[in-house]
Motif scaffolding. Structure first.
Motif, mmCIF file in Angstrom:
data_model
loop_
_atom_site.group_PDB
_atom_site.id
_atom_site.type_symbol
_atom_site.label_atom_id
_atom_site.label_comp_id
_atom_site.label_asym_id
_atom_site.label_seq_id
_atom_site.Cartn_x
_atom_site.Cartn_y
_atom_site.Cartn_z
ATOM 1 N N SER A 1 17.725 -0.060 -6.400
ATOM 2 C CA SER A 1 17.382 0.248 -7.791
ATOM 3 C C SER A 1 15.872 0.226 -8.012
ATOM 4 N N VAL A 2 15.128 -0.396 -7.085
ATOM 5 C CA VAL A 2 13.671 -0.479 -7.196
ATOM 6 C C VAL A 2 12.993 0.563 -6.308
ATOM 7 N N PHE A 3 13.399 0.637 -5.031
ATOM 8 C CA PHE A 3 12.748 1.529 -4.071
ATOM 9 C C PHE A 3 13.415 2.905 -3.981
ATOM 10 N N GLY A 4 14.676 2.994 -4.352
ATOM 11 C CA GLY A 4 15.428 4.233 -4.163
ATOM 12 C C GLY A 4 16.106 4.227 -2.807
ATOM 13 N N GLU A 5 17.392 4.595 -2.789
ATOM 14 C CA GLU A 5 18.150 4.512 -1.537
ATOM 15 C C GLU A 5 17.625 5.452 -0.461
ATOM 16 N N ARG A 6 16.956 6.543 -0.852
ATOM 17 C CA ARG A 6 16.422 7.484 0.133
ATOM 18 C C ARG A 6 15.266 6.886 0.928
ATOM 19 N N ALA B 1 12.491 -1.042 3.392
ATOM 20 C CA ALA B 1 12.270 -0.194 2.219
ATOM 21 C C ALA B 1 10.808 0.232 2.212
ATOM 22 N N LYS B 2 10.575 1.529 1.976
ATOM 23 C CA LYS B 2 9.223 2.077 2.093
ATOM 24 C C LYS B 2 8.765 2.692 0.779
ATOM 25 N N THR B 3 7.492 2.478 0.457
ATOM 26 C CA THR B 3 6.901 3.148 -0.696
ATOM 27 C C THR B 3 6.458 4.553 -0.298
ATOM 28 N N ILE B 4 6.233 5.385 -1.267
ATOM 29 C CA ILE B 4 5.846 6.771 -1.010
ATOM 30 C C ILE B 4 4.406 6.824 -0.500
ATOM 31 N N GLY B 5 4.246 7.459 0.650
ATOM 32 C CA GLY B 5 2.914 7.646 1.220
ATOM 33 C C GLY B 5 2.725 9.099 1.624
ATOM 34 N N GLU B 6 1.677 9.360 2.372
ATOM 35 C CA GLU B 6 1.366 10.735 2.782
ATOM 36 C C GLU B 6 1.566 10.888 4.284
ATOM 37 N N ASP B 7 2.322 11.907 4.669
ATOM 38 C CA ASP B 7 2.505 12.239 6.082
ATOM 39 C C ASP B 7 1.353 13.150 6.496
ATOM 40 N N LYS B 8 0.469 12.643 7.364
ATOM 41 C CA LYS B 8 -0.720 13.402 7.727
ATOM 42 C C LYS B 8 -0.392 14.680 8.495
ATOM 43 N N SER B 9 0.744 14.686 9.208
ATOM 44 C CA SER B 9 1.084 15.866 10.015
ATOM 45 C C SER B 9 1.595 17.012 9.153
ATOM 46 N N THR B 10 2.275 16.685 8.045
ATOM 47 C CA THR B 10 2.847 17.735 7.194
ATOM 48 C C THR B 10 2.140 17.855 5.859
ATOM 49 N N ASN C 1 0.843 -1.194 0.000
ATOM 50 C CA ASN C 1 0.000 0.000 0.000
ATOM 51 C C ASN C 1 0.873 1.237 0.000
ATOM 52 N N PRO C 2 0.349 2.412 -0.380
ATOM 53 C CA PRO C 2 1.120 3.654 -0.248
ATOM 54 C C PRO C 2 1.607 3.829 1.195
ATOM 55 N N GLY C 3 2.881 4.080 1.352
ATOM 56 C CA GLY C 3 3.456 4.182 2.687
ATOM 57 C C GLY C 3 3.712 2.834 3.331
ATOM 58 N N GLY C 4 3.617 1.747 2.554
ATOM 59 C CA GLY C 4 3.880 0.409 3.071
ATOM 60 C C GLY C 4 5.369 0.134 3.164
ATOM 61 N N VAL C 5 5.726 -0.846 3.976
ATOM 62 C CA VAL C 5 7.140 -1.150 4.235
ATOM 63 C C VAL C 5 7.423 -2.620 3.952
ATOM 64 N N MET C 6 8.491 -2.844 3.212
ATOM 65 C CA MET C 6 9.030 -4.189 3.027
ATOM 66 C C MET C 6 10.222 -4.347 3.958
ATOM 67 N N VAL C 7 10.281 -5.473 4.672
ATOM 68 C CA VAL C 7 11.450 -5.791 5.489
ATOM 69 C C VAL C 7 12.017 -7.114 4.996
ATOM 70 N N VAL C 8 13.323 -7.122 4.737
ATOM 71 C CA VAL C 8 14.007 -8.305 4.209
ATOM 72 C C VAL C 8 15.007 -8.786 5.240
ATOM 73 N N ASN C 9 14.894 -10.058 5.603
ATOM 74 C CA ASN C 9 15.863 -10.654 6.521
ATOM 75 C C ASN C 9 17.020 -11.223 5.711
ATOM 76 N N MET C 10 18.187 -10.580 5.846
ATOM 77 C CA MET C 10 19.390 -11.059 5.171
ATOM 78 C C MET C 10 20.212 -11.823 6.192
ATOM 79 N N ASN C 11 20.476 -13.081 5.908
ATOM 80 C CA ASN C 11 20.968 -14.004 6.931
ATOM 81 C C ASN C 11 22.421 -13.851 7.313
ATOM 82 N N MET C 12 23.235 -13.268 6.458
ATOM 83 C CA MET C 12 24.656 -13.206 6.747
ATOM 84 C C MET C 12 25.154 -11.769 6.642
#
Length: 528
Positions: free
Chosen positions: A402-407, A424-433, A373-384
């Motif tokens: 290269s997919v999500f952008g380093e920022r 890694a996070k997709t672009i979402g909306e910050d409700k406060s700003t 979803n917009p503002g969703g987060v992927m977390v990847v467990n890298m074992n080593m």
């Protein structure tokens, strides 16, 4: 083919089932068969005695029957010798030497059979081609049976050890019938039958991890995909798919934080704009799902696990919540067939050094991003933890960037483990700003603590997130020379092997120094 498939299952618990190991198995066995064919032809021309041919079959059958009893000890002995003497390419060398010592002799002997049979079956040059064709057809039919029966019947039903015994027993029957019918080699037949009987009785009583305490070893078995071991300790239950390189899943018996990477990964729902749904690719025994359910009880969680046997063990030994639906499917194939989107997606499909290439490429991570979803987060467990140029973690990080952008990415190493979590996070909306949400701003200690407590009401988790915030590291932009993994080119096995070399160098370094300065005697004293 049955021996080849058996070899992969015998070596997998110690060296993984990566493409590298499969290449070594196939290459070594093909060399053995080729040499057997050459020498078998020479021996048949020099001395066309069927007694010698059947004797070679009998020796090969007995050798193969001894593999489940002796093979695992040889593998550990070879690994132990090489781990303190070899600096690089440990996986390749150890797997090759083990395969050569255990499987080359019997398969060399079996490689001599076709040439010998051709010699005995040919009565004239007029029908020689027909004889060769029939022998080749029988060879192929045998290979087909040896391919399908172990994979789909014997190994899932009775395991690798008994599968070796079944096929070696079938092979042993042939020379026994021959020698009994001509009343020859009676002593040899009796000795071989006795050896087969002994190994048939003893082999099923031992396991791959024969040194484990039987009081803590709750389960040891196999599925179509994995060697599986469950250990029941006083404070945790552990699932291992490899006896040399760590564990696949852990469940703590007390509720609360586990002290493992699952805790760090709990930052994902706090970093996401919403925490209403989660998808876990590589469900395993459901530890991360249980953690999410404990702290986010209203979250809708979906699991995907390719190995049904692991899912069964999760319910039997790990108290996996029955309310969480788990699909038995490959993670990427499941994404391709689904149109659902989630607030959090956990990618936990990398087992030790076995990284599925199809779940490490830009195409895969693009697919994951499309299911967030917009503002969703992927977390990847890298074992080593393997840093520096050419490392597996650098390649995975650059690929995801290269997919999500380093920022939009952060990493966090897990203390006292070889795990690193990548967010890694997709672009979402910050409700406060009213602007775009920012993972780097949200990952600072105060906002991360606040969101965690607001969503979970847990003081323990709130203050643990404060510690996680201190471990977050920013991600650099991929350079022109960066390794970007794609479906077409993803050398994850080679990169993973380098990481194993680094881990071994770190752990075995002191012992190598002792061996160098004090010799074998000093090394034996050090390991006692």
């Amino acid at each position: 083919m049955a021996a080849e498939l058996g070899a992969s299952r015998l070596l997998a618990p110690y060296f993984s089932s990566s493409q590298i190991v499969w290449t070594i198995i196939i290459g070594t066995i093909m060399i053995a068969l080729a040499l057997g064919a050459v020498f078998g032809g020479r021996w048949a021309d020099r001395d066309p005695n069927p007694d010698k041919l059947y004797m070679r079959i009998m020796v090969a059958a007995v050798w193969i029957s001894l593999i489940p009893l002796v093979g695992k000890y040889l593998i550990l002995l070879i690994s132990g010798m090489l781990i303190v003497t070899v600096s690089t390419n440990f996986l390749i060398i150890a797997a090759f030497v083990s395969c050569a010592i255990i499987f080359v002799p019997p398969l060399f002997l079996l490689g001599t059979v076709t040439a010998g049979l051709n010699k005995f079956a040919t009565t004239s040059l007029e029908d020689n081609a027909s004889v060769v064709g029939r022998l080749s057809a029988c060879n192929t039919i045998g290979s087909i049976l040896g391919t399908f029966l172990p994979t789909f019947v014997t190994i899932p039903a009775v395991g690798t050890f008994v599968s070796f015994l079944i096929f070696s027993g079938a092979l042993l029957v042939i020379p026994l019938i021959y020698f009994i019918s001509i009343r020859a080699r009676r002593v040899s037949c009796a000795v071989c039958a006795l050896i087969f009987a002994i190994t048939s009785c003893l082999s099923p009583l031992t396991g791959f991890a024969f040194w484990e305490n039987s009081s803590t070893l709750a389960y040891e078995g196999e599925s179509i995909y994995n060697y599986l071991q469950v250990k029941n300790l006083s404070d945790r239950t552990i699932l291992s798919t490899n006896v040399l390189f760590g564990v696949q899943s852990v469940t703590m018996k007390n509720q609360g934080l586990t002290g493992m990477y699952y805790d760090t990964a709990l930052a994902a729902p706090a970093l996401a704009d919403h925490a209403d749904s989660a998808l876990i690719l590589g469900m395993g025994t459901g530890t991360y799902a249980r953690q999410l359910k404990q702290y986010y009880p209203d979250m809708k969680i979906t699991g995907v696990e390719i190995d049904q046997k692991i899912t069964d063990l999760a319910g039997r030994y790990f108290d996996e919540p029955s309310s969480i639906p788990v699909s038995t499917y490959d993670g990427r194939a499941w994404l391709a067939a689904s149109d659902q989107t989630y607030d959090v997606i956990m990618v936990d499909a990398y087992q030790d050094i076995t990284i599925p290439f199809q779940m490490s490429s830009t195409e895969f991570f693009t697919m994951v991003k499309g299911h967030l979803n917009p503002g969703g987060v992927m977390v990847v467990n890298m074992n080593m933890i393997s840093d520096g140029a050419g490392s597996i973690n650098e390649a995975l990080t650059d690929t995801i960037a290269s997919v999500f952008g380093e920022r939009n990415m952060l990493t966090a190493d897990v203390p006292s483990t070889t795990n690193r979590e990548l967010f890694a996070k997709t672009i979402g909306e910050d409700k406060s700003t009213k602007g775009a949400s920012d993972i780097k701003r949200d990952a600072k200690a105060i906002p991360l603590r606040s969101v965690t407590y607001m969503r979970t009401g847990s003081e323990d988790l709130k203050w643990y997130m404060n510690e996680v915030a201190e471990r977050f590291e920013e991600v650099e932009a991929p350079g022109s020379a960066s390794t970007i993994l794609t479906d077409d080119k993803a050398p994850v096995e080679v990169l993973g092997m380098r990481a194993i070399d680094q881990l071994i160098a770190k752990e075995a370094g002191p012992y190598r120094e002792i061996l160098k300065t004090e010799g074998i005697g000093g090394l034996l004293r050090a390991v006692q």
